[in-house]
Design a protein around this motif. Sequence first.
Motif, short mmCIF file in Angstrom:
data_model
loop_
_atom_site.label_atom_id
_atom_site.label_comp_id
_atom_site.label_asym_id
_atom_site.label_seq_id
_atom_site.Cartn_x
_atom_site.Cartn_y
_atom_site.Cartn_z
N ARG A 267 11.55 6.44 3.80
CA ARG A 267 11.49 6.29 2.36
C ARG A 267 10.53 7.34 1.83
O ARG A 267 9.39 7.42 2.26
N CYS B 12 -1.28 4.48 1.66
CA CYS B 12 -0.19 3.64 1.14
C CYS B 12 1.15 4.34 1.33
O CYS B 12 1.25 5.56 1.17
N SER B 13 2.18 3.57 1.60
CA SER B 13 3.52 4.14 1.66
C SER B 13 4.02 4.33 0.23
O SER B 13 3.51 3.69 -0.70
N GLN C 153 4.75 -6.97 2.56
CA GLN C 153 4.13 -6.88 1.23
C GLN C 153 2.95 -7.86 1.08
O GLN C 153 1.90 -7.50 0.56
N THR D 112 3.59 2.04 8.55
CA THR D 112 4.92 2.06 7.92
C THR D 112 6.04 2.17 8.94
O THR D 112 7.21 2.07 8.60
N GLU E 242 2.55 2.15 -6.21
CA GLU E 242 2.51 1.79 -7.63
C GLU E 242 1.82 0.43 -7.84
O GLU E 242 0.96 0.28 -8.71
N GLU F 3 10.55 -4.83 8.82
CA GLU F 3 10.16 -6.15 8.31
C GLU F 3 10.30 -7.23 9.40
O GLU F 3 9.39 -8.01 9.66
N MET G 53 9.08 10.01 -1.51
CA MET G 53 8.86 10.22 -2.93
C MET G 53 8.69 11.70 -3.15
O MET G 53 8.20 12.40 -2.25
N LYS H 269 6.41 3.08 -1.03
CA LYS H 269 6.86 1.78 -1.51
C LYS H 269 5.73 0.97 -2.16
O LYS H 269 5.95 0.15 -3.03
N GLU H 270 4.52 1.19 -1.68
CA GLU H 270 3.40 0.33 -2.09
C GLU H 270 2.53 0.90 -3.20
O GLU H 270 1.85 0.15 -3.90
#
Length: 242
Positions: A203, A169-170, A148, A124, A175, A128, A205, A172-173
């Motif tokens: 980022r 998983c980050s 992605q 992570t 879900e 990009e 959660m 972001k990924e």
Amino acid sequence: MATELVVALDYSDRKSAEILMDELHGLPVIYKIGLELFLSVDAQWIQAITASGERVFLDLKFHDIPNTVAQAAVKASKLGAEFLTVHLAGGKRMLDELDIRLQEAMIAGEITRRPKILGVSVLTSFLEEEWVANVSRMAKLTGVRTIQDTVNHFADLAHSHPAIQGMVCSPKEVEAVRFKYPELYLMIPGVRMEGSALNDQARVMTPSQAMKAGASAIVVGRPISRSENPRKMAEEYLREIS
Ligand code: C5P
């Protein structure tokens, strides 16, 4: 399945790790040992911890030729680690060899249980544009371009390969991967309580968001280890995911 709490032992000396483990003693947590601590302790120390009943996630992110990774995984299993990480970029043949060697080691009685192997997709820390530049040659060949795309590709590999039981998983990924693959064990770093310091996590959660998104486990380091009361903080994280 309930979401579990992994506490990162990001230290370069065993004493600091022991102090935190003493403070958290008896709580249902898994300890993550990464490269820094691994290189600061000896194998017997890790073996003693697992023998005492503590759960250990050895986060060494193996990525090498198939034979080397398979041998290293057997060694790590002998230390009693419950979770190990490998880079999925090591490819199918690396995973095949890993699977075969772990099976052989079980049959030969060299190890008493197989650890869960978690695959690492794209680190992570990649931006990009950095990623696209890094894989631009590969992209021409495979059509894989964005982070992605790559995560999707590796999630398919993780799901289809018997050596792999889950992924890191980050936030972001998580879900999307959970939606596609309900049975994978998904471990999620970058988790913070509402309003707490982000440190260098871009980022994040909250624990309950991670749980709702389908995290099997959350990985928390500094919010617990640097807290004035690590036990109380760990209990708060545990409460939010229970
Ligand atoms: O202190 P903090 O909670 O940010 O630590 C999270 C732990 O998870 C660290 O050990 C870090 O190396 C690890 N990690 C991460 N992000 C990833 C993978 C692992 O923060 N994508």
